[in-house]
Design a protein around this motif. Sequence first.
Motif, mmCIF file in Angstrom:
data_model
loop_
_atom_site.group_PDB
_atom_site.id
_atom_site.type_symbol
_atom_site.label_atom_id
_atom_site.label_comp_id
_atom_site.label_asym_id
_atom_site.label_seq_id
_atom_site.Cartn_x
_atom_site.Cartn_y
_atom_site.Cartn_z
ATOM 1 N N ARG A 146 -10.042 62.841 -31.752
ATOM 2 C CA ARG A 146 -8.814 62.178 -31.272
ATOM 3 C C ARG A 146 -9.016 61.638 -29.854
ATOM 4 O O ARG A 146 -8.570 60.536 -29.534
ATOM 5 C CB ARG A 146 -7.639 63.152 -31.271
ATOM 6 C CG ARG A 146 -7.057 63.444 -32.629
ATOM 7 C CD ARG A 146 -5.966 64.514 -32.503
ATOM 8 N NE ARG A 146 -5.492 64.999 -33.759
ATOM 9 C CZ ARG A 146 -4.280 64.746 -34.249
ATOM 10 N NH1 ARG A 146 -3.431 64.015 -33.560
ATOM 11 N NH2 ARG A 146 -3.927 65.233 -35.419
ATOM 12 N N GLY A 147 -9.659 62.446 -29.007
ATOM 13 C CA GLY A 147 -9.907 62.006 -27.639
ATOM 14 C C GLY A 147 -10.847 60.815 -27.578
ATOM 15 O O GLY A 147 -10.650 59.898 -26.776
ATOM 16 N N LEU A 198 -9.577 64.172 -24.732
ATOM 17 C CA LEU A 198 -8.161 63.973 -25.043
ATOM 18 C C LEU A 198 -7.335 64.205 -23.777
ATOM 19 O O LEU A 198 -7.334 65.302 -23.214
ATOM 20 C CB LEU A 198 -7.717 64.932 -26.158
ATOM 21 C CG LEU A 198 -6.315 64.727 -26.703
ATOM 22 C CD1 LEU A 198 -6.189 63.390 -27.433
ATOM 23 C CD2 LEU A 198 -5.937 65.871 -27.630
ATOM 24 N N LYS A 199 -6.643 63.173 -23.349
ATOM 25 C CA LYS A 199 -5.861 63.225 -22.107
ATOM 26 C C LYS A 199 -4.941 64.427 -22.058
ATOM 27 O O LYS A 199 -4.873 65.140 -21.051
ATOM 28 C CB LYS A 199 -5.065 61.926 -21.951
ATOM 29 C CG LYS A 199 -4.128 61.903 -20.767
ATOM 30 C CD LYS A 199 -3.342 60.615 -20.696
ATOM 31 C CE LYS A 199 -2.321 60.574 -21.778
ATOM 32 N NZ LYS A 199 -1.393 59.444 -21.714
ATOM 33 N N GLU A 200 -4.229 64.683 -23.149
ATOM 34 C CA GLU A 200 -3.257 65.772 -23.166
ATOM 35 C C GLU A 200 -3.928 67.129 -22.961
ATOM 36 O O GLU A 200 -3.334 68.034 -22.381
ATOM 37 C CB GLU A 200 -2.465 65.754 -24.478
ATOM 38 C CG GLU A 200 -1.498 64.593 -24.604
ATOM 39 C CD GLU A 200 -2.157 63.261 -25.004
ATOM 40 O OE1 GLU A 200 -1.435 62.261 -25.074
ATOM 41 O OE2 GLU A 200 -3.388 63.225 -25.242
ATOM 42 N N THR A 237 4.913 62.904 -27.783
ATOM 43 C CA THR A 237 4.555 61.622 -27.189
ATOM 44 C C THR A 237 4.755 60.495 -28.194
ATOM 45 O O THR A 237 5.326 59.461 -27.865
ATOM 46 C CB THR A 237 3.090 61.641 -26.702
ATOM 47 O OG1 THR A 237 2.944 62.690 -25.741
ATOM 48 C CG2 THR A 237 2.697 60.328 -26.066
ATOM 49 N N THR A 238 4.328 60.710 -29.437
ATOM 50 C CA THR A 238 4.482 59.700 -30.487
ATOM 51 C C THR A 238 5.949 59.430 -30.759
ATOM 52 O O THR A 238 6.371 58.271 -30.878
ATOM 53 C CB THR A 238 3.768 60.151 -31.775
ATOM 54 O OG1 THR A 238 2.388 60.359 -31.476
ATOM 55 C CG2 THR A 238 3.899 59.115 -32.875
ATOM 56 N N LEU A 279 1.288 65.926 -28.667
ATOM 57 C CA LEU A 279 1.003 64.599 -29.216
ATOM 58 C C LEU A 279 2.164 64.092 -30.067
ATOM 59 O O LEU A 279 2.505 62.911 -30.013
ATOM 60 C CB LEU A 279 -0.288 64.631 -30.033
ATOM 61 C CG LEU A 279 -1.577 64.765 -29.226
ATOM 62 C CD1 LEU A 279 -2.748 65.057 -30.149
ATOM 63 C CD2 LEU A 279 -1.829 63.532 -28.378
ATOM 64 N N TYR A 301 -7.243 58.586 -15.922
ATOM 65 C CA TYR A 301 -8.313 57.904 -16.642
ATOM 66 C C TYR A 301 -8.995 56.929 -15.692
ATOM 67 O O TYR A 301 -8.343 56.183 -14.972
ATOM 68 C CB TYR A 301 -7.728 57.160 -17.845
ATOM 69 C CG TYR A 301 -8.735 56.322 -18.586
ATOM 70 C CD1 TYR A 301 -9.529 56.878 -19.579
ATOM 71 C CD2 TYR A 301 -8.881 54.970 -18.296
ATOM 72 C CE1 TYR A 301 -10.452 56.109 -20.275
ATOM 73 C CE2 TYR A 301 -9.806 54.194 -18.987
ATOM 74 C CZ TYR A 301 -10.589 54.773 -19.966
ATOM 75 O OH TYR A 301 -11.501 54.011 -20.643
ATOM 76 N N LYS A 347 -11.212 58.524 -29.864
ATOM 77 C CA LYS A 347 -10.444 57.354 -30.319
ATOM 78 C C LYS A 347 -9.455 56.903 -29.247
ATOM 79 O O LYS A 347 -9.325 55.707 -28.969
ATOM 80 C CB LYS A 347 -9.716 57.674 -31.624
ATOM 81 C CG LYS A 347 -10.648 57.801 -32.811
ATOM 82 C CD LYS A 347 -9.892 58.207 -34.068
ATOM 83 C CE LYS A 347 -10.824 58.299 -35.266
ATOM 84 N NZ LYS A 347 -10.098 58.729 -36.490
ATOM 85 N N GLN A 348 -8.740 57.871 -28.674
ATOM 86 C CA GLN A 348 -7.740 57.569 -27.646
ATOM 87 C C GLN A 348 -8.378 56.836 -26.466
ATOM 88 O O GLN A 348 -7.796 55.933 -25.888
ATOM 89 C CB GLN A 348 -7.103 58.876 -27.167
ATOM 90 C CG GLN A 348 -6.050 58.742 -26.099
ATOM 91 C CD GLN A 348 -5.622 60.114 -25.592
ATOM 92 O OE1 GLN A 348 -6.371 60.783 -24.888
ATOM 93 N NE2 GLN A 348 -4.422 60.535 -25.986
ATOM 94 N N SER A 349 -9.604 57.225 -26.130
ATOM 95 C CA SER A 349 -10.286 56.683 -24.959
ATOM 96 C C SER A 349 -11.051 55.397 -25.239
ATOM 97 O O SER A 349 -11.549 54.771 -24.317
ATOM 98 C CB SER A 349 -11.260 57.725 -24.411
ATOM 99 O OG SER A 349 -10.579 58.920 -24.125
#
Length: 182
Positions: free
Chosen positions: A131-132, A15-17, A171-172, A168, A28, A134-136
Amino acid sequence: MALTFKYFAFGSNLLKERLLLGNPTAQYFDVARLDDYRLTFDSPQDTKTMLWAGAPATIRRCPGSSVWGVIWQLDMADSDNLDRQERRYQRRTVTVTTPDGTTHTCRTYELDGEFDISHTPSPQYKDVIVRGAKQSGLPQAYISQLEAIEDNGFQGEIQVYNQLICQLEKTTTTMTRVRSVL
């Protein structure tokens, strides 16, 4: 130009965050697969006292298995920050393969030693990993494997998790506002 290194993340740093909390130069690079390793959760101590209230993710040699993750590129200025974040782990050098078949030499971290007791992650830690993933854009079959991991059912507060969820949500909210203006 800053000197950089590549880091292969397979746990909460997918997860980037999460990674950016202590490593502001992280960028990334790509998704990748680490062959002949498996993802596992174990610990040399009582996991209820740990940062995530459960067992941390680690990698273990396992011929024929693979672990998907993210390659991050960081400035050398963040090298000590990452080592501190991963202080319970030993730094390792691994070769990973991106979906186009390119190989990269990366730093990663592995818990030192094998432990007889099987542990499970907290639901919050598992959530950050999923979550990470999926995000990636990790492969859906691998995400399904992550979602199927049993957790320990911990229902208490985890400070770093709360901080990430808050980040998160911000950010959303910001992205929603930008979209509505456009």
